[in-house]
Design a protein around this motif. Structure first.
Motif, PDB file in Angstrom:
ATOM      1  N   LYS A 243      30.171   4.023   2.485  1.00 35.61           N
ATOM      2  CA  LYS A 243      31.013   4.280   1.246  1.00 35.61           C
ATOM      3  C   LYS A 243      31.610   5.619   1.236  1.00 35.61           C
ATOM      4  O   LYS A 243      32.886   5.593   1.103  1.00 35.61           O
ATOM      5  CB  LYS A 243      30.316   4.105  -0.224  1.00 35.61           C
ATOM      6  N   MET A 244      30.898   6.578   1.848  1.00 32.46           N
ATOM      7  CA  MET A 244      31.386   7.888   1.834  1.00 32.46           C
ATOM      8  C   MET A 244      31.895   8.583   3.081  1.00 32.46           C
ATOM      9  O   MET A 244      32.431   9.434   3.164  1.00 32.46           O
ATOM     10  CB  MET A 244      30.468   8.977   1.078  1.00 32.46           C
ATOM     11  N   GLY A 245      31.537   7.736   4.142  1.00 25.16           N
ATOM     12  CA  GLY A 245      31.797   8.339   5.506  1.00 25.16           C
ATOM     13  C   GLY A 245      30.930   9.455   5.804  1.00 25.16           C
ATOM     14  O   GLY A 245      31.263  10.077   6.576  1.00 25.16           O
ATOM     15  N   VAL A 246      29.483   9.630   5.395  1.00 25.24           N
ATOM     16  CA  VAL A 246      28.992  10.868   5.686  1.00 25.24           C
ATOM     17  C   VAL A 246      28.171  10.540   6.973  1.00 25.24           C
ATOM     18  O   VAL A 246      27.977   9.660   7.375  1.00 25.24           O
ATOM     19  CB  VAL A 246      27.974  11.156   4.621  1.00 25.24           C
ATOM     20  N   THR A 247      27.682  11.615   7.487  1.00 24.74           N
ATOM     21  CA  THR A 247      27.094  11.442   8.924  1.00 24.74           C
ATOM     22  C   THR A 247      25.597  12.044   8.621  1.00 24.74           C
ATOM     23  O   THR A 247      25.380  12.982   7.652  1.00 24.74           O
ATOM     24  CB  THR A 247      27.616  12.429   9.852  1.00 24.74           C
ATOM     25  N   TYR A 248      24.445  11.580   9.189  1.00 18.99           N
ATOM     26  CA  TYR A 248      23.117  11.943   8.815  1.00 18.99           C
ATOM     27  C   TYR A 248      22.532  12.735  10.081  1.00 18.99           C
ATOM     28  O   TYR A 248      22.667  11.864  11.184  1.00 18.99           O
ATOM     29  CB  TYR A 248      22.125  11.011   8.252  1.00 18.99           C
ATOM     30  N   LEU A 249      21.738  13.852   9.894  1.00 14.00           N
ATOM     31  CA  LEU A 249      20.755  14.190  10.869  1.00 14.00           C
ATOM     32  C   LEU A 249      19.390  13.938  10.041  1.00 14.00           C
ATOM     33  O   LEU A 249      19.060  14.395   9.171  1.00 14.00           O
ATOM     34  CB  LEU A 249      20.916  15.732  11.136  1.00 14.00           C
ATOM     35  N   TYR A 250      18.867  12.912  10.568  1.00 13.93           N
ATOM     36  CA  TYR A 250      17.439  12.296   9.997  1.00 13.93           C
ATOM     37  C   TYR A 250      16.192  12.883  10.672  1.00 13.93           C
ATOM     38  O   TYR A 250      15.942  12.356  11.592  1.00 13.93           O
ATOM     39  CB  TYR A 250      17.603  10.661   9.946  1.00 13.93           C
ATOM     40  N   ILE A 251      15.458  13.465   9.992  1.00  9.39           N
ATOM     41  CA  ILE A 251      14.289  14.217  10.572  1.00  9.39           C
ATOM     42  C   ILE A 251      12.992  13.415  10.004  1.00  9.39           C
ATOM     43  O   ILE A 251      12.895  13.277   8.644  1.00  9.39           O
ATOM     44  CB  ILE A 251      14.179  15.693  10.142  1.00  9.39           C
ATOM     45  N   THR A 252      12.258  13.094  10.649  1.00 11.09           N
ATOM     46  CA  THR A 252      11.082  12.094  10.451  1.00 11.09           C
ATOM     47  C   THR A 252       9.975  12.162  11.507  1.00 11.09           C
ATOM     48  O   THR A 252      10.226  12.492  12.761  1.00 11.09           O
ATOM     49  CB  THR A 252      11.406  10.712  10.283  1.00 11.09           C
ATOM     50  N   HIS A 253       8.562  11.926  11.186  1.00 12.52           N
ATOM     51  CA  HIS A 253       7.624  11.683  11.962  1.00 12.52           C
ATOM     52  C   HIS A 253       7.333  10.274  12.115  1.00 12.52           C
ATOM     53  O   HIS A 253       6.515   9.811  13.072  1.00 12.52           O
ATOM     54  CB  HIS A 253       6.345  12.458  11.497  1.00 12.52           C
ATOM     55  N   ASP A 254       8.166   9.310  11.393  1.00 14.68           N
ATOM     56  CA  ASP A 254       7.673   7.861  11.286  1.00 14.68           C
ATOM     57  C   ASP A 254       9.063   7.250  12.438  1.00 14.68           C
ATOM     58  O   ASP A 254       9.969   7.139  11.772  1.00 14.68           O
ATOM     59  CB  ASP A 254       7.822   7.558   9.877  1.00 14.68           C
ATOM     60  N   LEU A 255       8.201   6.678  13.257  1.00 16.36           N
ATOM     61  CA  LEU A 255       9.299   5.883  14.114  1.00 16.36           C
ATOM     62  C   LEU A 255       9.534   4.524  13.375  1.00 16.36           C
ATOM     63  O   LEU A 255      10.738   4.078  13.848  1.00 16.36           O
ATOM     64  CB  LEU A 255       8.532   5.769  15.515  1.00 16.36           C
ATOM     65  N   SER A 256       8.868   4.097  12.826  1.00 15.35           N
ATOM     66  CA  SER A 256       9.077   3.006  11.920  1.00 15.35           C
ATOM     67  C   SER A 256      10.238   2.973  11.088  1.00 15.35           C
ATOM     68  O   SER A 256      11.190   1.917  11.078  1.00 15.35           O
ATOM     69  CB  SER A 256       8.025   2.184  11.383  1.00 15.35           C
ATOM     70  N   THR A 257      10.462   4.071  10.373  1.00 14.59           N
ATOM     71  CA  THR A 257      11.671   4.256   9.552  1.00 14.59           C
ATOM     72  C   THR A 257      12.824   4.653  10.480  1.00 14.59           C
ATOM     73  O   THR A 257      14.018   4.332  10.120  1.00 14.59           O
ATOM     74  CB  THR A 257      11.506   5.278   8.381  1.00 14.59           C
ATOM     75  N   ALA A 258      12.359   5.323  11.521  1.00 11.20           N
ATOM     76  CA  ALA A 258      13.721   5.709  12.466  1.00 11.20           C
ATOM     77  C   ALA A 258      14.368   4.301  12.884  1.00 11.20           C
ATOM     78  O   ALA A 258      15.623   4.492  13.195  1.00 11.20           O
ATOM     79  CB  ALA A 258      13.130   6.516  13.519  1.00 11.20           C
ATOM     80  N   ARG A 259      13.518   3.373  13.505  1.00 13.41           N
ATOM     81  CA  ARG A 259      13.951   2.290  13.819  1.00 13.41           C
ATOM     82  C   ARG A 259      15.008   1.432  12.739  1.00 13.41           C
ATOM     83  O   ARG A 259      15.844   0.980  13.165  1.00 13.41           O
ATOM     84  CB  ARG A 259      12.952   1.274  14.264  1.00 13.41           C
ATOM     85  N   TYR A 260      14.460   1.527  11.630  1.00 17.01           N
ATOM     86  CA  TYR A 260      14.916   0.740  10.731  1.00 17.01           C
ATOM     87  C   TYR A 260      16.653   1.544  10.340  1.00 17.01           C
ATOM     88  O   TYR A 260      17.547   0.941   9.859  1.00 17.01           O
ATOM     89  CB  TYR A 260      14.146   0.774   9.386  1.00 17.01           C
ATOM     90  N   PHE A 261      16.492   2.877  10.123  1.00 16.15           N
ATOM     91  CA  PHE A 261      17.574   3.563   9.695  1.00 16.15           C
ATOM     92  C   PHE A 261      18.521   4.010  10.556  1.00 16.15           C
ATOM     93  O   PHE A 261      19.673   4.400  10.418  1.00 16.15           O
ATOM     94  CB  PHE A 261      17.042   4.706   8.855  1.00 16.15           C
ATOM     95  N   ALA A 262      17.974   4.492  12.056  1.00 16.67           N
ATOM     96  CA  ALA A 262      18.830   5.424  12.785  1.00 16.67           C
ATOM     97  C   ALA A 262      19.595   4.620  13.670  1.00 16.67           C
ATOM     98  O   ALA A 262      19.209   3.499  13.986  1.00 16.67           O
ATOM     99  CB  ALA A 262      17.957   6.450  13.457  1.00 16.67           C
ATOM    100  N   ASP A 263      20.504   5.071  14.252  1.00 17.03           N
ATOM    101  CA  ASP A 263      21.358   4.463  15.152  1.00 17.03           C
ATOM    102  C   ASP A 263      21.076   5.172  16.703  1.00 17.03           C
ATOM    103  O   ASP A 263      21.258   4.655  17.518  1.00 17.03           O
ATOM    104  CB  ASP A 263      22.947   4.899  15.175  1.00 17.03           C
ATOM    105  N   TRP A 264      20.591   6.511  16.497  1.00 12.54           N
ATOM    106  CA  TRP A 264      20.252   7.241  17.841  1.00 12.54           C
ATOM    107  C   TRP A 264      18.795   8.054  17.471  1.00 12.54           C
ATOM    108  O   TRP A 264      18.878   8.325  16.495  1.00 12.54           O
ATOM    109  CB  TRP A 264      21.317   8.321  18.109  1.00 12.54           C
TER     110      TRP A 264
END
Length: 335
Positions: free
Chosen positions: A212-233
């Protein structure tokens, strides 16, 4: 190909270790904690770039460097082509902070407990001079709360943070980050403090806001399961270095680095037929000290595929093993 929104080149952050009086008198050399030790990556518009790794790997320090909460020891950070490391004056940093916002891990400790929700969301508007009148600022605050699905907003603006649930507090934290209409958001483990039942809701909300807003995220996590769900890279960090990087599906489905394999093996999987099954984690020992980084490959003391004379002598480089799939391992593709 489009230019990246964020470009990081050979970023380093070393923290000096305090010496005792005797050490100083003896002339002992200054030692450093090598928290971030030569990290490079690019993030493109409306992309979710995940930094994944154990506690102490340097991922949060990298996020703080991008936010300019810390100054780098070496390296460059570019936002939309602008060299961020050269920003010095308060005015320049203030303008930069309007474009880059952060969602912290703990929504409760990141808010002033004496502020009502209205005050928490009004504060960034006042700092950056947005909204000439209280009515204009109130309209922006109500819109921000509606955007993160805190409705009706008038029922929440006069509450204090402790009067909200964990999920509601994190939604307010997201609203605070978005109210300035930033270009880039650093999300430092935004769901790790939340109940499992609402993690997917918050990540889905962040996905919707990205579109909706066209924002870009740097997503920091220790959880690969949420990274797989949420991240493109996904970029996997270990002891201050990126050891594997590539599209999320490629890294998850075809891990090349032993450390990435160990992280994936640590993700619990429900096995109804065999509830007593425990997966063997292909890793040994503890994370070495970032003060005394092992020679050669810094993962070799814990690697079950360790090859003497190679892994402990020669430092591997991050190379493109296949299209857009980068790995820092001498034995990539051979294990």
């Amino acid at each position: 190909m489009a230019e990246p929104i964020l470009k990081v080149e050979n970023l380093k952050k070393y923290f000096p270790v305090r010496r005792g009086l005797l050490g100083a008198l003896r002339g002992e050399p200054q030692r450093f904690v090598r928290a971030v030790d030569g990290v490079s990556f690019e993030v493109y518009k409306q992309q979710v770039f995940a930094l994944v790794g154990e506690s102490g790997c340097g991922k949060t320090t990298t996020g703080k460097l991008v936010m300019k909460l810390l100054e780098p020891t070496d390296g460059k950070i570019y936002l939309e082509g602008q060299d961020v490391t050269e920003l010095r004056t308060k005015e320049e940093i203030k303008a930069y902070r309007r474009r880059v916002q952060m969602i912290f891990q703990d929504p409760f400790s990141s808010m002033n407990p004496r502020f009502r929700i209205y005050d928490i969301l009004e504060e960034p508007l006042l700092i950056h001079g947005i909204g000439e009148t209280r009515a204009e600022r109130e309209e922006l605050i109500y819109k921000a709360l509606e955007m993160v699905k805190i409705t009706p907003p008038e029922d929440y603006v006069n509450r204090f943070p402790h009067m909200l649930s964990g999920g509601q507090r994190q939604r307010v934290a997201i609203a605070r980050a978005l109210i300035l209409n930033p270009t880039f958001i650093v999300a430092d483990e935004p769901v790790s403090m939340l109940d499992v039942s609402i993690r997917a809701e918050i990540l889905e909300l962040m996905k919707e806001l990205k579109e909706k807003m066209g924002v870009t995220y740097l997503y920091i996590t220790h959880d690969l399961s949420t990274a797989r769900y949420f991240a493109d890279w996904i970029a996997v960090m270990y002891l201050g270095r990126i050891v594997e990087m590539g599209p999320a599906k490629e890294v998850i489905d075809n891990p090349l680095h032993p450390y990435t394999r160990a992280l994936l093996a640590a993700v619990p999987e429900p096995i109804p037929e065999r509830k007593d099954v425990i997966k063997e984690i292909p890793i040994k020992g503890e994370v070495p000290s970032a003060v005394n980084v092992p020679p050669g490959c810094r993962f070799h003391p814990r690697c079950v595929y360790f090859k003497e004379g190679l892994c402990d002598k020669k430092e591997p480089q991050l190379v493109e093993y296949s299209h857009n799939h980068w790995v820092e391992c001498h034995l990539a593709g051979k294990i």
